[in-house]
Design an enzyme around this catalytic site. Structure first.
Site, mmCIF file in Angstrom:
data_model
loop_
_atom_site.group_PDB
_atom_site.id
_atom_site.type_symbol
_atom_site.label_atom_id
_atom_site.label_comp_id
_atom_site.label_asym_id
_atom_site.label_seq_id
_atom_site.Cartn_x
_atom_site.Cartn_y
_atom_site.Cartn_z
ATOM 1 N N PHE A 138 -9.589 -1.966 0.742
ATOM 2 C CA PHE A 138 -10.548 -1.525 1.750
ATOM 3 C C PHE A 138 -10.088 -0.157 2.237
ATOM 4 C CE2 PHE A 138 -11.019 -6.060 1.582
ATOM 5 C CZ PHE A 138 -12.369 -6.297 1.809
ATOM 6 N N ALA A 139 -11.055 0.720 2.481
ATOM 7 C CA ALA A 139 -10.703 2.074 2.913
ATOM 8 C C ALA A 139 -9.839 2.055 4.161
ATOM 9 C CB ALA A 139 -11.973 2.883 3.178
ATOM 10 N N HIS A 142 -11.787 -3.855 8.139
ATOM 11 C CA HIS A 142 -12.232 -3.873 6.738
ATOM 12 C C HIS A 142 -13.617 -3.233 6.579
ATOM 13 C CE1 HIS A 142 -9.176 -7.059 6.627
ATOM 14 N NE2 HIS A 142 -9.248 -7.117 5.334
ATOM 15 N N PHE A 174 -7.441 0.388 4.810
ATOM 16 C CA PHE A 174 -6.018 0.232 4.522
ATOM 17 C C PHE A 174 -5.331 1.571 4.303
ATOM 18 C CE2 PHE A 174 -6.779 -4.255 2.550
ATOM 19 C CZ PHE A 174 -7.273 -4.692 3.766
ATOM 20 N N GLU A 182 0.808 -1.225 0.000
ATOM 21 C CA GLU A 182 0.000 0.000 0.000
ATOM 22 C C GLU A 182 0.840 1.274 0.000
ATOM 23 O OE1 GLU A 182 -0.799 -2.744 1.624
ATOM 24 O OE2 GLU A 182 -2.816 -3.203 0.924
#
Ligand SMILES: Cc1ncc(C[n+]2csc(CCOP(=O)(O)OP(=O)(O)O)c2C)c(N)n1
Ligand SMILES: Cc1ncc(C[n+]2csc(CCOP(=O)(O)OP(=O)(O)O)c2C)c(N)n1
Ligand SMILES: [Mg+2]
Ligand SMILES: [Mg+2]
Lengths: 319, 341, 341, 319
Positions: free
Chosen positions: B98-99, B144, B101, B75
């Site tokens: 997923f946001a 998540h 992250f 990421e």
């Protein structure tokens, strides 16, 4: 349950077999449930990888610490967690070890058995595990921390930060990579510049070991050696167990991306068969029957258990 | 393809089709990549798989592996690399699976994207879009399922979109890609399958900073975003027969925030409630409440109320999870009580 | 060592000394490490150097290299490792060199520290303290000067301390170390050299969730934290001769927040202003404003106002930097205007 | 300015000398200023490391991209930035390239010269640089990105994420580690399990090169080769230039932690001398005089420039 001293090898292998076959039945039972009843969350099947999970964990002492990965239940069961709370977690039941908080297949824990859990963000186990090992070093409690992770997770930067520090501090930690060739839709061979994850070990001044992950006893032995080394204060080892992802990333994944023969139900080099070979047929059948009924009974009990009550939502935020 | 009236959809004129929120996002990506070849994408599993939620299906085939790039699980590279690629004259649209992250690339988001231009004296622009599948979706667990848009609102330098309909998902994403500033684009996972009318035009671009009145009303203003917009509208419909006429406003973007539309509404209704899925404490509801009482204190007949997600992590169990975010019933109950003050 | 009266210092009885905020922190660390051998520290340059700001000087000598460990530049390990070490029965107190660096370990802070206990069914506690040198300090730039405590307030599972005096720095840090939950401890870099009276006792522990009235008053309540407390008190002294009697409240911890003390004050003064160094939009001032109007709407004679940091990154130049955060003059001007509404 | 084709070696060396000696005078001038007048921010002196910085950057083409590190001005000056805006940044003047926004020694930029800046969090350059190189690959613009970092920064996880991806994608990026043996108070030898940072290169399937960082031309040559390789589409190279941190971490650091002979003013293997050896004395003296006056003039101009106006605070947040 280290290699030496301890029960003789045959007994170890029989116990590994028992656990592997139990998890295999659990895998099949869960798949059946997910296919028929659906499932709240993601079930990442570990079928075919049970051998390496159980083999490695069987080399741990009871008070060694475990951080597992998301692929199945083999790790936790091998560390002594009963099936019922594991199934309970999966099904969001009040008798799950996390009472609906962690659940899915992702999170379960057992403080009394030193099953410490798993981060939902891949790679967070690396730094957590190194930290747990640092605590053992400080407390001189003689414990070793074992951290499982996938080939995909090996790309996270937390690996680098944790591995460098663990090596320099000679922390009692063993890293076990389950290389099943895939990270969701990403082929390992397309995401790694080296053939093996273990090829990265020299950068961290630690031994790197590649082992056949379908050979549970080989994984057991490699882990036992690494644990001994860690316990002697000589620092971490990176073990890479080569395995295969038999099913989709999660149960229900149709794997449109998969261009190797999708394996489906065939398990090459099946650890169950391999372990079973040297066990007399009647003994093996006895173990199998016992395992099957244990799974049925535990799954039934979990299904019958009540769902977690809403009140748990506000519990455990604070100590 | 159907033609619907502007009144029914809130969209001015033109031909429309009813499509899903996912499809709307996919179309926005494809159209912008066709329009401008500097636009490209990277993220995990966006190519061969077409994304974990299927949002990028077909794009690898059309645009090839250099413009639709599957990354490893990295990421910090996905976001930080996008920042670096923007400096070199491209327009990266990246996806985190997923946001949540965003926390694994937070330095890259809140420092590199948000501040690079400023720290370097305005010599560069930072046209990056980070797509963030957000919110509860049915059992994905504490790491998540979060709604983290408030954090992005607090750190200056980031624009923040929170589309609630297919039309807005498409139009705001196109606006985001054309914007020279970094945009955090919070797509609600629970809306991916929702359908709605979307204008046919390739130039359906919804400007940032313009709120949408999802339902007009006179007695109480409710501000809601994402998954909460439909629940607020449903609540309004339930309240109407009881003589409580609720206006529902969807700000659509939090940065910039169209506070004027909200204040004007409150000046008419004299009551405000903010509904959001994000945790209550220090959520964006507090900001909206505070701005409204700063600007329209004497127009308020009652305190501003909030109906929000719990101040807890999100449990994995899908039933428990729903109990952590506002339901239509809760909105109805709160609105009744507030209207009665 | 001097003995000062309780009235002058706000501390009940006992012997006190006047020491610096840095020294107070250093003492808290040393005393708690003496008291409980499970307490240990790690961070960059905390050993041989004694910390970039000198906070850990002398501790390596007293406690040795296993309890005062210099790490490499690896914030995810510093925080995530602390989380793992807490699970194994130790109490790690870690330092990030600048509070801004919490973004380089955000997954570890907002997921691992905040949620591990919850996600794993409450089987573990997470007694970790993360020390975060925070705020502007004179030219450290956009990524070394921020006040990010609001973010920690929004994500459930973290306790948040923001000490403004040497006494609170010491007493809150001792409380933080004794707390079974994770604590983000925001030390203000601009206060490190400030001196003040600190009780002599080894048991000077300031409980979380109890606000301090820094200056009593009757006409207007000002809530301020960190570096802003002194500025607010200075503003109050300037306003007193003009007949505006300001009460200054320092909440000391944001999680838990002692909203009762604030509400009680506003019920007396009927006016509230929140002053913080953090960026205005979606800062914790909005949360306090919103809670107060939720609980005491009809006691308010005027809107709640905020005097806050700008919604910009922080420029490096020390003069420009000061222009981005509230000055005493700005507080005075705003308070006068608010009192006149 | 690549090695070949281009100006002959003697001319390259003379130009490198000119830039190195200019930066040396700048270093001394800044130190004088910081000691006498104080300084708002942190000045991380690069004295003694100028040779490797200039040597490496001199191997870049004008339109190649540069991410520099925090130790001095050598990188940016070598890439063609004039001294005045650099000093202006340092002094918070309106004529600085960042107009008081970046300043300190930390941030300056020159879009026209492809000096892209630096992150204030160590290691953020890794991912930024790899991303810039990915853009070049997409645009086929033939540019190479050069990223500088210290031995300390090499421990950040962003390295791992960027280096793996850069290698797999064969991105045109060159990593240059200035290993000066220290990361603030942390000795490299105590923080690394391997002798060299470059020993980590094989883990990423990329060449790792160790070079004497006091030998500017050796760094130039190693960089030129790596840049050529990158430009040919063969992927990244990790170059480690061995150097020394002559002064404290920042000017004013009393280095209580330092147990090697604190170097102070003596510069072993001084790149200025080494580069100057083969230049005829009179030529060298001419260059020196010119450099000195350039520094004096630019520093004077920066000092005389107005401070940035408060209005800039609200500029450049948005495009
Ligand atoms: C930081 C982070 N990025 C992405 C994901 C989403 N994700 C979950 S599992 C997975 C693939 C993991 O692959 P691998 O580590 O090889 O494990 P496997 O599934 O093959 O057992 C991905 C991308 C995540 N959970 N965390
Ligand atoms: C992520 C991050 N952690 C810590 C720091 C604080 N810091 C600034 S420079 C420095 C030492 C850097 O050492 P090295 O990379 O070897 O560069 P050198 O100073 O030796 O040139 C540290 C720890 C930072 N800026 N960013
Ligand atoms: Mg895998
Ligand atoms: Mg160094």
């Amino acid at each position: 349950m280290t290699n030496d001293p301890g029960p003789d090898r045959e007994q170890v292998q029989r116990e590994v077999y028992r656990k592997v076959v139990t998890i295999r039945f659990a895998e099949l039972r869960i798949r059946e449930h997910v296919e028929k009843e659906g499932f709240g969350g993601f079930w990442h099947p570990g079928i075919g990888q049970e051998g390496l999970q159980v083999g490695a964990v069987s080399a741990m002492q009871d008070d060694d610490y475990l951080y597992y990965a998301h692929r199945g239940l083999g790790y936790a069961f091998a560390k002594g967690m009963p099936l019922e709370p594991l199934f309970g977690d999966l099904l969001g039941r009040a008798n799950g070890s996390t009472r609906g908080k962690g659940g899915g297949t992702v999170h379960f824990a057992d403080a009394s058995r030193h099953v410490l859990g798993q981060g939902g963000t891949l790679g967070s186990n690396f730094v957590m595990g190194a930290g747990t090992a640092a605590a053992s070093q400080l407390l001189r409690d003689g414990r070793v921390t074992v951290v499982f992770f996938g080939d995909g997770a090996s790309g996270r930067g937390t690996w680098h930060e944790a591995a460098l520090q663990a090596s320099v501090w000679k922390l009692p930690v063993v890293w076990i990579c389950e290389n099943n060739g895939w990270a969701l839709s990403a082929r390992f061979t397309e995401q790694s510049p080296t053939e093996h994850v273990a090829d990265r070990a020299p950068a961290y001044g630690m031994p790197g070991v590649v082992v056949d992950g379908q050979d549970a006893m080989a994984v057991h032995d490699a882990t036992a050696e690494a644990i001994d080394r860690a316990r002697r204060g000589e620092g971490p080892t990176l073990i890479e167990a080569k395995t295969l992802r038999i099913r989709g990333h999660y149960e229900g994944d149709r794997q449109p991306y998969r261009d190797d023969p999708v394996l489906g139900d065939e398990i090459p080099n099946d650890p169950v068969h391999r372990l079973g070979e040297s066990i007399p047929d009647d003994v093996r059948r006895g173990i199998d029957a016992e395992a099957r009924s244990q799974v049925e009974q535990a799954f039934g009990a979990a299904l019958a258990a009540p769902r977690a009550d809403r009140s748990v939502i506000f519990e455990d935020v604070w100590a | 393809m159907t033609t619907t009236s502007a009144a029914a959809t809130g969209v001015a004129g033109g031909t429309e089709r009813v499509i899903g929120y996912s499809r709307a996002i996919n179309e926005a990506l494809a159209e912008e990549m066709r329009r401008d070849e500097r636009v490209w994408m990277m993220g995990q599993d966006i190519g061969r798989l077409g994304g974990v939620f299927g949002l990028t299906r077909g794009l690898l085939d059309e645009f090839g592996p250099l413009r639709v790039r599957d990354t490893a699980i990295n990421e910090t590279f996905i976001v930080g690399g996008a920042a670096g690629a923007a400096l070199a004259g491209t327009i990266p649209v990246v996806e985190l699976q997923f946001a949540d992250f965003l926390f694994t690339a937070a330095d890259e988001i809140f420092h590199k994207l948000a501040k690079w231009r400023y720290m370097h004296g305005g010599q560069f622009t930072m046209p990056v879009v980070v797509r963030l599948p957000s919110g509860v979706v049915g059992g994905a667990g504490a790491e998540h399922s979060q709604s983290l848009e408030t954090i992005a609102m607090h750190v200056a330098g980031l624009k923040v979109a929170v589309p609630a309909t297919p039309s807005d998902a498409k139009g705001l994403l196109k606006a985001a890609i054309r914007d020279p500033d970094p945009v955090l684009f919070f797509e609600h996972k629970g809306l991916y399958r929702v359908k709605g009318p979307v204008p046919e035009s390739d130039e359906h671009v919804v400007p940032f900073g313009s709120a949408r009145v999802a339902r007009p009303g006179n007695d109480l203003t409710v501000v809601a975003t994402g998954l909460m917009v439909d629940r607020a509208v449903a609540a309004a419909e339930q309240l109407a027969p009881h003589g409580i006429d609720v206006e529902v406003i969807d700000p659509r973007t939090l940065v910039p925030l169209d506070i004027d539309t909200i204040v004007a509404s409150v000046e008419r209704t004299h009551r405000l409630m903010v509904v959001h899925e994000a945790s209550r404490t220090a959520g964006f509801g507090a900001e909206i409440a505070t701005q409204v009482q700063e600007r329209a204190f004497f127009a308020l007949d009652a305190p501003v109320w909030r109906v929000c997600g719990t101040d807890t992590p999100l449990p994995q169990d899908p039933e428990l999870e729903q109990a952590c975010i506002p339901s239509t019933d809760e909105i109805v109950a709160a609105a009744r009580a507030l209207a009665a003050i």
